[in-house]
Write an enzyme that holds these catalytic residues in place. Structure first.
Site, short mmCIF file in Angstrom:
data_model
loop_
_atom_site.label_atom_id
_atom_site.label_comp_id
_atom_site.label_asym_id
_atom_site.label_seq_id
_atom_site.Cartn_x
_atom_site.Cartn_y
_atom_site.Cartn_z
N CYS A 23 0.95 -1.30 0.32
CA CYS A 23 0.05 -0.11 -0.10
C CYS A 23 1.05 1.47 -0.03
CB CYS A 23 -0.63 -0.20 1.04
SG CYS A 23 -1.86 -1.87 1.38
N CYS A 26 1.46 3.27 3.73
CA CYS A 26 1.43 2.46 4.31
C CYS A 26 2.64 2.79 5.45
CB CYS A 26 1.71 0.97 4.42
SG CYS A 26 2.24 0.13 5.91
N GLY A 74 2.46 -5.19 9.69
CA GLY A 74 2.24 -6.23 8.18
C GLY A 74 1.12 -7.38 8.23
N ARG A 142 -3.98 0.17 -2.43
CA ARG A 142 -3.38 -0.89 -2.04
C ARG A 142 -3.22 -1.98 -3.11
NH1 ARG A 142 -4.45 -0.75 3.16
NH2 ARG A 142 -5.33 -3.58 3.12
N ASP A 296 1.56 2.35 19.08
CA ASP A 296 1.61 1.95 17.41
C ASP A 296 2.46 3.01 16.75
OD1 ASP A 296 1.80 -0.45 15.34
OD2 ASP A 296 -0.55 0.79 14.98
N CYS A 340 -10.62 25.79 23.07
CA CYS A 340 -11.30 25.53 22.09
C CYS A 340 -12.70 25.10 23.36
CB CYS A 340 -10.65 24.42 21.23
SG CYS A 340 -11.95 23.82 20.07
N CYS A 369 -7.11 19.70 12.92
CA CYS A 369 -8.31 20.65 14.04
C CYS A 369 -8.85 20.59 13.00
CB CYS A 369 -7.35 21.55 14.31
SG CYS A 369 -8.78 23.26 15.20
#
Length: 401
Positions: A23, A26, A74, A142, A296, A340, A369
């Site tokens: 991809c 990725c 993966g 993809r 991650d 905000c 934002c």
């Protein structure tokens, strides 16, 4: 010293960044550079055993209602069904009787067959299937390693899941090619049989290889982002268009993660998704070699917490620098975020995306934002109405009447 146990969730990469497709957008394939001498990305039996045992023990210690495992890559199905049968055997070995153990797997669906279907059903796996929309849209980014389209193989994988009655959801990225086609993408996913949808915006910066260090907050939005990254206004419009279609016909029938999370926030509940939580640090990543990382999206050398074969999992999860990593999400908000009126529903978004400047020129503002603000203004009144109904024990769908 081990800190007070708290909930945690680990995205586990048993095959590391190795994947059978390529991809364009990725962010994880480049992590192969972290392991220059690696020839076979595969979590060894010793590491797998240690990980499952320690996850069971640590989850029970933290008082979690279930022991959860999330298998990603993966492409984890490249390991084969027998590898995952071994995972189930180890979970049964280490989890005390009557302990609830759950498994989720994220896949591109290319390798799913009847053997996989039967296994996933029999072991109650929740499957996240990556699909970006109808064929022309999906195949824009993809593709496989030879540049060939993947849509037909993904749909064949979806058929396997449906025939075997496997629980599944759609994980759809929002990028430059599909951001202007929200209603088309939504209609396609509904028509394909998806009832649970996740929309993940793509915003990757093109400067550097991203491995020497984590992203720095030193640029304006739109500068040095990849050509497949979605523009903030386009992503906001995407969310608004999907919300309109969903609100009109599908409340209680189709479940969109973004809207479910927002409804909870508008009801005054904590975020169930780390992106919109006030603090983070409870969602970590485990690489195939046993290395644990803060997040991650922060699999960089300076965010490596250690290795489960050398340091007990509990000692890495709750150590002070990881706690501070999570608190920094709240403590590093720009002045614009702090003032905000929608802060309760956003909390500055994911730190990974804080590479823009605020209206006053302050670094560290979230790239999305404008997206979030546009959505809140568009959907806020209806979300508030739904929140009021649910709090009174009435169906949220009544808001559309």
């Amino acid at each position: 010293m081990t800190k007070q146990p708290r909930p945690f969730h680990i995205m586990t990469k048993p095959i590391g960044p190795r994947c059978n497709i390529d991809c364009a957008y990725c962010y994880y394939l480049e992590k192969e550079k972290l392991f220059p001498s690696e020839k076979k990305f595969r979590m060894s039996d010793d590491v797998l055993d240690a990980y499952i045992r320690q996850t069971v023990e640590t989850s029970l210690e933290a008082g979690l209602p279930e022991v959860s495992f999330a298998w990603q890559g993966g492409e984890p199905t490249m390991l084969g069904v027998d590898y995952f049968r071994k995972i189930i055997a180890l979970q049964k070995k280490y989890a005390p009787e009557n302990t609830k153990v759950s498994n989720a797997i994220q896949t591109n669906g290319m390798l799913l067959n009847d053997d996989w279907g039967a296994f996933l059903h029999d072991n109650a796996f929740l499957v996240g299937l990556s699909v970006d929309g109808p064929k022309k849209i999906h195949d824009r980014y993809r593709v496989d390693r030879a540049g060939r389209p993947t849509f037909d193989a993904v749909m064949a994988g979806l058929d396997v899941l449906q025939r075997h009655n496997v629980d599944y959801n759609a994980m759809t990225t929002v990028h430059r090619a599909n951001s202007g086609k929200a209603k088309e993408v939504y209609r396609f996913l509904k028509g394909a049989g998806f009832e649970f949808l996740q929309f993940i915006p793509i915003a990757e910066r093109s400067a550097g290889d991203g491995l020497a260090s984590a992203p720095q907050v030193d640029m304006d939005p739109g500068n040095n982002v990849t050509n497949w990254s979605v523009a903030p206004r386009a992503y906001g419009k995407f969310l608004c268009d999907v919300f309109d279609a969903w609100f009109k016909n599908d409340i209680g029938k189709v479940y969109v993660q973004y809207f479910d999370v927002q409804l909870g926030l508008w009801m005054g509940a904590p975020s169930t998704l780390c992106i919109f939580a006030e603090t983070c640090g409870n969602g970590l990543a485990l690489e195939h070699d046993g290395s644990l990382y803060a997040c991650d999206h922060y699999v960089y050398p300076e965010y490596r917490l250690g290795n489960i074969t050398e340091t007990p999992l509990r000692d890495m999860l709750w150590r002070q620098d990881q706690i501070e990593f999570g608190l920094d999400k709240k403590n590093s908000l720009t002045g614009q975020c702090q003032s905000c009126s929608f802060r309760f529903a956003c909390n500055g978004g994911c730190p990974k995306h804080r590479f823009a400047k605020s209206k006053s020129g302050e670094d560290g503002h979230n790239y999305f934002c404008e997206s979030y603000t546009m959505f809140m203004r568009h959907a806020g009144e209806r979300l508030q109405k739904m929140a009021s109904l649910v709090s009174r024990g009435l169906p949220a769908a009544n808001a559309a009447r």
